[in-house]
Design a protein around this motif. Structure first.
Motif: not given
Length: 507
Positions: A467, A487, A496
């Motif tokens: 992530a 993200a 993400g």
């Protein structure tokens, strides 16, 4: 109106034994019973949850229980040890929750929390805290708060919820559907009422009192009046053997607020003198006002740090005078310090030396006793790169943890607990948004700085192994500054969703 908590420990004896044995205790899924002697018979006097689940009950002969459950763990009961442990638990509750606490043998506590629940975030939060703390120590518990001891006792034992808050003035309605065994009556009276066809408290309350009194004596009427609040049921509070305590007895009962306040000041002076001889400062202060009608009006105040200042403690107590109901008069005032800690004398600082930081502990104490200690806090840094994990709440007077927030990138004054999804137009992978829409309003970005890349904490969760977040500080045409992030790294979908979020606002 008084508020009373009944704390019910349904498996107190077996939980205490398991805690005592520690690693040597039988597995939780292994049925455990405690047995005691009644004449020449050995009977089951306590069971744990596993034993109840396989059909074992209190009062059953030990030989029958052993025959029904092969491998049953049988241990001799220790009623004296159970009673001593219950008294120690009462002392713990006294220091933590309220100034009036007593053991309610064989399996509970009774706590008068009048005027003390706000220190713990309200009644619901206070009862939840009790249950959770006992559960972490290995004790199952249920708790109820009501206007009377009898109502709280009945609800905690016959309503199958861990936390029960009976509304003020609602004790009678809460009792109506409960069985008559909830009235704390002798077994002979309970059986007699059932023989007559009574099953619930509501059915008994609906009957004329005179015939019932003639048949069963005054005990039934007394319990009904105590439970519904028509008759006072005093609590004899437990007192720690080493508690620092002072008192004043009055030849004539007092009731005026000015007189009460004047005597509070005198008691505080006496208490502080006792504290000084032991080099202690008070953290919890209990004022008990004994009325002529055998009721006690309690006041509890707390301090963020040990305190031995007469004026400060007097002011904290006198702020609560308006909540005191003197009734027909107060004949005894008792002031105790159930929680005291060492207080080192402060060194006098010369005027040639830099002045120390301002002491705000007095303000913290004043606010804490008005709105509740749980509602006062300050933020402290936590060693984490993930923004929402880099802060926690601590007590306002807690010492510095030594941690610090990163100073290479500024952080917003307002950080959202949950980032909010936004729509953004940006050139991937490294460019900030040209514009974004938040809460239905489109904002054009005038200035931006970033990205600041934040990686997930892979050692906490597998999903954070790859992530990534890219944070940007942006300013719109109106001069408002926001902290937003994407993200993902803008290229690899495994890092993400590549959606945009607003995480904070700069002041």
């Amino acid at each position: 109106m008084p508020r009373v908590v009944s704390l019910f420990l349904p498996s107190w004896s077996t939980d205490r034994l398991r805690r005592k044995l520690g690693d040597a205790s039988p597995p939780p899924d292994n049925p455990l019973v405690l047995v005691g002697r009644q004449g020449n018979r050995r009977l089951v006097v306590a069971t744990d949850r596993a034993a109840i689940a396989v059909g074992l009950r209190v009062g059953m002969p030990a030989t029958k229980a052993q025959a029904l459950v092969p491998g049953l763990v049988i241990v001799d009961a220790e009623p004296e040890a159970d009673a001593d442990a219950l008294d120690r638990l009462a002392l713990w509750a006294l220091r933590r929750y309220a100034p009036i606490v007593a053991a309610d043998p064989p399996d509970g506590l009774v706590i008068d929390t009048t005027g003390a629940d706000h220190l713990h975030g309200g009644e619901q939060a206070m009862l939840t805290d009790m249950i959770e703390r006992l559960a972490s120590a290995g004790f199952s518990a249920r708790a109820a708060v009501a206007d009377t001891w009898g109502a709280a006792h009945a609800v905690s034992r016959f309503v199958r919820r861990n936390v029960n808050v009976v509304a003020r003035g609602g004790a009678r309605d809460a009792l109506l559907p409960l069985p008559i065994s909830a009235l704390r009556l002798p077994d002979t009276i309970v059986e007699g009422l059932r023989t007559l066809g009574f099953e619930s408290i509501g059915e008994v309350l609906a009957q004329p009192r005179a015939p019932l009194t003639l048949r069963f004596g005054p005990e039934l009427g007394r319990r009904l009046d105590q439970t519904t609040g028509l008759l006072n049921e005093p609590i004899d509070p437990i007192r720690p053997p080493d508690v620092i305590e002072v008192q004043r007895v009055f030849g004539e009962p007092i009731g005026a607020a000015e007189t009460i306040g004047r005597n509070i000041g005198k008691l505080v002076q006496l208490l502080c003198a006792e504290l000084e001889t032991k080099a202690l400062g008070v953290r919890r202060l209990d004022l008990l006002l004994h009325r002529v009608d055998n009721r006690i009006e309690p006041i509890r105040v707390g301090t963020a740090q040990p305190v031995r200042d007469v004026k400060r403690l007097t002011r904290l107590l006198c702020d609560k005078i308006e909540k005191i109901d003197p009734g027909f008069g107060i004949e005894l005032m008792r002031l105790a310090a159930p929680l005291a800690e060492p207080l080192t004398p402060k060194q006098t600082i010369s005027s040639l030396i830099e002045q120390p930081d301002a002491d705000v502990s007095d303000l913290i104490d004043t606010l804490g006793n008005r709105v509740g200690e749980e509602k006062l806090y300050r933020f402290s840094p936590v060693a984490s790169d993930v923004p929402e994990r880099s802060v926690r709440r601590i007590a306002p007077a807690s010492p510095d943890t030594g941690e610090a927030w990163p100073d290479h990138w500024p952080r917003p004054a307002r950080l959202f607990a949950v980032p909010e999804l936004i729509e953004a137009i940006a050139l991937l992978p490294d460019h900030p948004p040209a514009s974004f829409t938040w809460r239905g309003i489109r904002r054009r970005v005038k200035r931006a700085d970033g990205p600041e890349r934040v990686f997930g904490e892979w050692w906490k969760r597998d999903t954070e192994l790859a992530a990534v977040r890219d944070y940007f500080q942006v300013e719109d045409e109106a001069g408002e500054r926001f902290w937003i992030y994407r993200a993902g790294d803008g290229e690899d979908s495994a890092t993400g969703s590549h959606r945009w979020f607003l995480h904070g606002i700069f002041g």
